[in-house]
Scaffold this motif. Structure first.
Motif, PDB file in Angstrom:
ATOM      1  N   HIS A 184     -39.199  40.528  40.312  1.00  0.00           N
ATOM      2  CA  HIS A 184     -40.646  40.437  40.379  1.00  0.00           C
ATOM      3  C   HIS A 184     -41.157  41.134  41.638  1.00  0.00           C
ATOM      4  O   HIS A 184     -40.407  41.365  42.595  1.00  0.00           O
ATOM      5  CB  HIS A 184     -41.076  38.974  40.380  1.00  0.00           C
ATOM      6  N   ALA A 185     -42.421  41.471  41.625  1.00  0.00           N
ATOM      7  CA  ALA A 185     -43.047  42.110  42.777  1.00  0.00           C
ATOM      8  C   ALA A 185     -43.028  41.151  43.960  1.00  0.00           C
ATOM      9  O   ALA A 185     -43.422  39.992  43.858  1.00  0.00           O
ATOM     10  CB  ALA A 185     -44.477  42.520  42.446  1.00  0.00           C
ATOM     11  N   GLY A 186     -42.547  41.640  45.099  1.00  0.00           N
ATOM     12  CA  GLY A 186     -42.431  40.827  46.299  1.00  0.00           C
ATOM     13  C   GLY A 186     -41.016  40.397  46.599  1.00  0.00           C
ATOM     14  O   GLY A 186     -40.734  39.927  47.709  1.00  0.00           O
ATOM     15  N   ALA A 187     -40.102  40.525  45.631  1.00  0.00           N
ATOM     16  CA  ALA A 187     -38.716  40.129  45.863  1.00  0.00           C
ATOM     17  C   ALA A 187     -38.090  41.033  46.922  1.00  0.00           C
ATOM     18  O   ALA A 187     -38.392  42.219  47.003  1.00  0.00           O
ATOM     19  CB  ALA A 187     -37.923  40.196  44.563  1.00  0.00           C
ATOM     20  N   GLU A 188     -37.179  40.462  47.701  1.00  0.00           N
ATOM     21  CA  GLU A 188     -36.548  41.193  48.793  1.00  0.00           C
ATOM     22  C   GLU A 188     -35.033  41.101  48.677  1.00  0.00           C
ATOM     23  O   GLU A 188     -34.489  40.046  48.325  1.00  0.00           O
ATOM     24  CB  GLU A 188     -37.004  40.642  50.144  1.00  0.00           C
ATOM     25  N   PHE A 189     -34.374  42.229  49.001  1.00  0.00           N
ATOM     26  CA  PHE A 189     -32.916  42.325  48.974  1.00  0.00           C
ATOM     27  C   PHE A 189     -32.443  42.872  50.313  1.00  0.00           C
ATOM     28  O   PHE A 189     -33.061  43.796  50.865  1.00  0.00           O
ATOM     29  CB  PHE A 189     -32.429  43.244  47.856  1.00  0.00           C
ATOM     30  N   GLY A 190     -31.351  42.317  50.821  1.00  0.00           N
ATOM     31  CA  GLY A 190     -30.704  42.884  51.991  1.00  0.00           C
ATOM     32  C   GLY A 190     -29.809  44.031  51.569  1.00  0.00           C
ATOM     33  O   GLY A 190     -29.041  43.924  50.610  1.00  0.00           O
ATOM     34  N   LEU A 191     -29.898  45.155  52.277  1.00  0.00           N
ATOM     35  CA  LEU A 191     -29.155  46.358  51.910  1.00  0.00           C
ATOM     36  C   LEU A 191     -28.423  46.854  53.146  1.00  0.00           C
ATOM     37  O   LEU A 191     -29.011  46.971  54.233  1.00  0.00           O
ATOM     38  CB  LEU A 191     -30.120  47.425  51.381  1.00  0.00           C
TER      39      LEU A 191
END
Length: 751
Positions: free
Chosen positions: A227-234
């Motif tokens: 969904h819009a706003g989701a965050e992932f560590g990369l």
């Protein structure tokens, strides 16, 4: 049931802690069964929550076979020592786990890129593992609450990734100085993302496009479902670090002894890629095995191509010399004996030549100290000795025969070597063209059903067992370390008879309250109502009736009809014993006066639902008369005197002549005067009042007062001139075995 005074023989030193038997331990466990069960349940829930909050680990496996054969190059097989050339299994296993295979796998699948979804703090993994989606979370928790969570951007109320949302990054390149540094990928729209490094935005664009900048960043997202706003560590880690992590997750298990079949397993949290990673590992391993076998055949073929022209030239030279010599000598023939000697020499020479070729090949692959190299040297030494022996026989022949034999020998040796090399070259060409290696994949990589970790049922059960064990250890330690009085025998060993054993009463507990008066710094227990009046058949009341009977005989020898009830410390139940004992005596037809002599914290007036003013302190201060101070109760024959207002000098008031005259007057009016005094170890009031009482009893609380406290209270009273008549063991708790406490006495209530 009342325990009458005993007459012990020789006194024995009292035990601070009675012996602990197995039955006592079992009884203690049963008494605390609900505590143990609740502790086990709490640990069960905690273990379940912990195990369910851990990342789920999946496993894929494959099956391979390594055949126990060489590369198909028979030139060196005769020199193999032990299993060094015949059993390649150990070497193949080391190659399978080496950076050669793992590194190629990392490069092919770009395993240096690590993606970590952002979860809700504390409970995020638990909810995700139980199928909590973003839609359900949005219904359960409003965005206003999510905005207040620590680390959540107020502009983006839902940065957390939920069940069913995933990100697959096909390519992620960063500058060399950013290798190993955390980056944040934020979904900004249905197909748009942003890449942040700290507070700096480095990339932005749409999914399906290659995102890059001039600083060395390049990224391509293959799949995104969030969904819009989701965050992932990369993060991009070093190649060596990725190889090391892959090696830690990879295991090899032999299937059967000497079968050459091995099970390969790979574990990890990414269930969508784990079988593909293992399949790539087996593919890389099979490919390099075939290439290695082909390279071996190529080396042998190059060696033969270099040796064949040299041997052909030597053969031509030897044939020309033999033909020339025969032409000069008119075709000299060899005798039968010389022909046999020639065949032997030719065979030895052929073997020596083969060994020379092998030594040239071994010199490129091994050092002289290698076992195979040493075996070749020993075999060459033996053949050299045989050759010298045959040449010695040749020297005995006629000169012409010797010369013809030597030339014929050189010709035949070179001819045989030449033919053998041609055959081997043809074999190597066929081998190179059909190289298949000695590794076979029996079962392709497959993802196993379910997870291998965490083992939620096992962790939960183990946590529950640990919690129960911990609770039982606490119960045992409490039992072992307890120094409190738990049996009448302990008091009798001090020379204090036990006049009554009063069990704990659930009904009395319901009557009790905790309050804090304006004159006290701590809360205290009070009781509203008398147990003897509310439930006359209660077991505790029956014990007090037995105490009444015992006191009738004990007070016959006393100087007056006054009874002091004291306690070593607060909260032992002396006021409960005093009030209810006075009630049961009044119910027996006696006129009884109950005096609250604790002018500091006395609370007997609460038992009669009355106020504490206009009581003993006011009477001794001559502010009221005796008739104004004494109050009647609902029980016929029972009157009581409240404590009065709290004075600044309670002990001095008790030491005045007025208190003595008051008690003398009350002894004439009443058949029994019961004095409820303050704790002995706290103040001196009990010692002052006890000198005016004919009988003094000490209330000892089961499981609370220690023998040390009882001895100290007895000593203090004796120093004040008060002789204790005996004790009352109060608050005995019923155990799981049906007994009250750990004594040998049973208490029965008759209905």
């Amino acid at each position: 049931m009342s325990v009458f005074p005993s007459h012990p023989g020789a006194p024995q030193p009292p035990q601070e802690n009675p012996d602990i038997s197995l039955g006592k331990l079992v009884s203690a466990m049963l008494d605390h069964k609900w505590t143990i069960l609740l502790t086990a349940l709490a640990f069960l829930l905690a273990g379940y929550f912990y195990a369910s909050s851990q990342p789920r680990i999946y496993q894929a496996d494959a099956l391979i076979q390594i055949e126990n054969r060489g590369a198909g190059l028979g030139v060196l097989d005769s020199l193999a020592v032990g299993n060094q050339m015949a059993n390649p299994t150990s070497a193949e296993m080391e190659i399978l786990q080496s950076r050669l295979v793992m590194g190629n796998t990392v490069d092919r699948l770009d395993l240096t890129v690590e993606v970590e979804p952002r979860r809700l703090p504390w409970v995020g993994n638990f909810l995700v593992n139980h199928g909590m989606t973003h839609e359900w979370m949005a219904r359960l928790i409003p965005e206003a609450l999510l905005e207040r969570l620590p680390g959540v951007d107020s502009r983006l109320a839902a940065p957390f990734v939920w069940h069913g949302e995933t990100l697959e990054v096909s390519r992620f390149e960063v500058p060399s100085e950013m290798v190993g540094r955390e980056h944040l990928l934020r979904v900004t729209g249905p197909r748009s993302v942003e890449l942040w490094q700290g507070n700096r935005r480095v990339l932005a664009g749409d999914i399906g496009d290659t995102l890059q900048d001039d600083g060395g960043y390049r990224m391509f997202i293959g799949r995104l479902e969030a969904h819009a706003g989701a965050e992932f560590g990369l993060k991009r880690v070093s190649r060596l670090s990725a190889i090391s992590k892959l090696q830690q997750r990879f295991t090899i298990v032999p299937r059967g002894t000497g079968s050459g079949v091995f099970q390969l397993t790979l574990s990890g949290p990414d269930h969508e890629r784990i079988d593909r990673i293992l399949e790539t590992i087996t593919g890389v391993f099979l490919t390099q095995n075939v290439q290695r076998q082909s390279e071996e055949a190529e080396k042998q073929l190059a060696f033969l191509d270099a040796q064949i022209p040299q041997v052909n030239e030597q053969l031509t030279t030897a044939e020309n010399r033999l033909n020339s010599y025969r032409a000069e000598r008119d075709s000299v023939d060899l005798s039968f004996e010389t022909r046999s000697l020639l065949n032997s020499l030719v065979e030895v020479e052929n073997q020596l030549t083969e060994l020379a070729l092998m030594e040239s090949d071994l010199a490129e692959r091994f050092r002289p100290g290698h076992p195979n190299y040493q075996a070749l040297l020993r075999q060459r030494a033996q053949l050299t000795q045989e050759k010298e022996r045959l040449e010695a026989q040749v020297n005995l022949l006629p000169e012409t025969q010797q010369e013809v034999l030597r030339m014929t020998r050189d010709t035949e040796v070179n001819q045989q070597i030449y033919v053998q090399l041609l055959n081997q070259r043809q074999e190597m060409r066929l081998l190179k063209a059909g190289t298949v290696g000695n590794v076979r994949i029996l079962d392709e990589a497959v993802l196993l059903r379910g997870t291998i970790a965490p083992r939620v049922p096992l962790v939960s059960v183990a946590s529950a067992l640990f919690g129960a064990l911990l609770a039982m250890v606490v119960v045992v330690l409490k039992l072992v370390l307890s120094r409190a009085v738990e049996a009448p025998d302990q008091l009798e060993e001090l020379g204090l008879p036990v006049y009554a054993v009063v069990p704990a009463s659930d009904e009395q507990t319901r009557l009790a309250r905790r309050i804090r008066s304006r004159h006290a710094s701590q809360e205290q227990n009070i009781f509203r109502g008398l147990l003897a009046e509310r439930d006359p058949n209660e077991v505790a009341v029956e014990s007090l009736r037995a105490l009444r009977t015992s006191l009738y005989f004990a007070m016959l020898e006393s100087g007056n009809n006054r009874l002091m009830i004291a306690g070593a410390s607060p909260e032992v139940g002396k006021s409960f014993v005093s009030a209810n004992l006075a009630a049961v005596c009044a119910q027996a037809g006696q006129r009884v006066l109950l005096v609250d002599a604790d002018m500091r914290r006395g609370h007997l007036h609460h038992a009669f639902h009355d106020k504490g003013d206009n009581g003993l302190s006011d009477l001794l201060a001559q502010r009221i008369t005796i008739d104004e101070a004494i109050r009647s109760t609902s029980i016929e024959g029972l009157d009581y005197l409240a404590r009065g207002s709290v004075p600044p000098n309670p002990s001095e008031l008790l030491m005045q002549r007025g208190f003595h005259d008051f008690l003398e007057e009350m002894s004439r009016r009443y058949a029994l005067v019961v004095l409820d005094t303050p704790p002995v170890l706290a103040v001196t009031d009990a010692a002052v009042a006890g000198k005016l009482a004919g009988t003094s009893l000490l209330v000892v609380r089961y499981g609370r007062n220690t023998l040390k406290e009882v001895r100290a209270a007895k000593r203090r009273l004796e120093h004040g001139g008060v002789s204790l008549k005996g004790t009352i063991l109060n608050g005995i708790e019923k155990t799981a075995t049906g007994r009250y406490g750990y004594g040998d006495s049973y208490l029965y209530a008759y209905r």
